[in-house]
Structure formats: structure tokens, C-alpha cells
Motif scaffolding. Structure first.
Motif: not given
Length: 113
Positions: A79-85, A87-88, A110
């Protein structure tokens, strides 16, 4: 006419999507791998897509296994921001959008920010 299981071709439905089947001889050591490959092909899902998804999933599992608690987090979390890309990107691949040039371009833009 009565149908008897195993004797009439219409007594059960095929487990394959692509129609008729054929018996082939393959090395015993490779039989399971070949059957898995054949089932993936038969499913109609893009093989490149499956390879990328398996790689991403194994990468994530490996990172979770390597996680060590620290002052910010006691458990492994995606859930941390560093995993966002990541996951996207995985969602793009899973939905088949990764082949769309505009989807990939928006992801690249992005990431550069």
C-alpha cells in the motif's frame, strides 16, 4: 439410443476450447510442462501477458519475503506509494491495455515525474 459414458462422443463435453484433440507421444519428463503450455494456449490468453504477470507476481512475493520490519512498518505492505507504479503497470498488462501506445506513454510520463 442411450448414451453410455466413455463410449459415445457426446456423453461428455470437451475440456478444450479449440475443438478436436489428438493423442501425441511426448517425453514423460516434459509431459506436465507441455500440457500446461497447451492449456495456456487453449485458454486464448496472450502468452506474453501471462509471462509478464507471473514475473511481476513472483517479484512482489520475493520482495515481501525479503521484508524486514523497521521503524515505519512492522509488516510487508503493497500500500505504500513506492508500489503504485508497479501496481498500475500490472493492471495495464492484466487488462490487455499495455499494448495500447497511449497507455504505455501515460505510464512512462508518470514515472518520469
Amino acid at each position: 439410443m442411450t448414451l453410455q459414458p466413455g463410449t459415445n462422443s457426446t456423453s461428455w463435453s470437451s475440456a478444450w476450447n479449440n475443438g478436436k484433440t489428438k493423442t501425441i507421444r511426448v517425453p514423460v519428463k516434459l509431459a506436465d510442462q507441455i500440457l500446461n503450455y497447451a492449456r495456456e494456449l487453449d485458454s486464448g490468453i496472450d502468452m506474453e501477458q501471462q509471462i509478464i504477470l507471473k514475473f511481476i507476481d513472483s517479484f512482489v512475493e520475493r520482495r515481501k519475503a525479503e521484508f524486514r520490519p523497521n521503524q515505519y512498518s512492522r509488516t510487508a505492505s503493497l500500500e505504500s506509494r513506492r508500489w503504485d507504479e508497479l501496481k498500475r503497470f500490472r493492471n495495464l498488462v492484466a487488462n490487455g491495455d499495455a499494448k495500447s501506445e497511449s497507455s504505455v506513454e501515460s505510464l512512462v510520463v508518470s514515472v518520469r515525474r
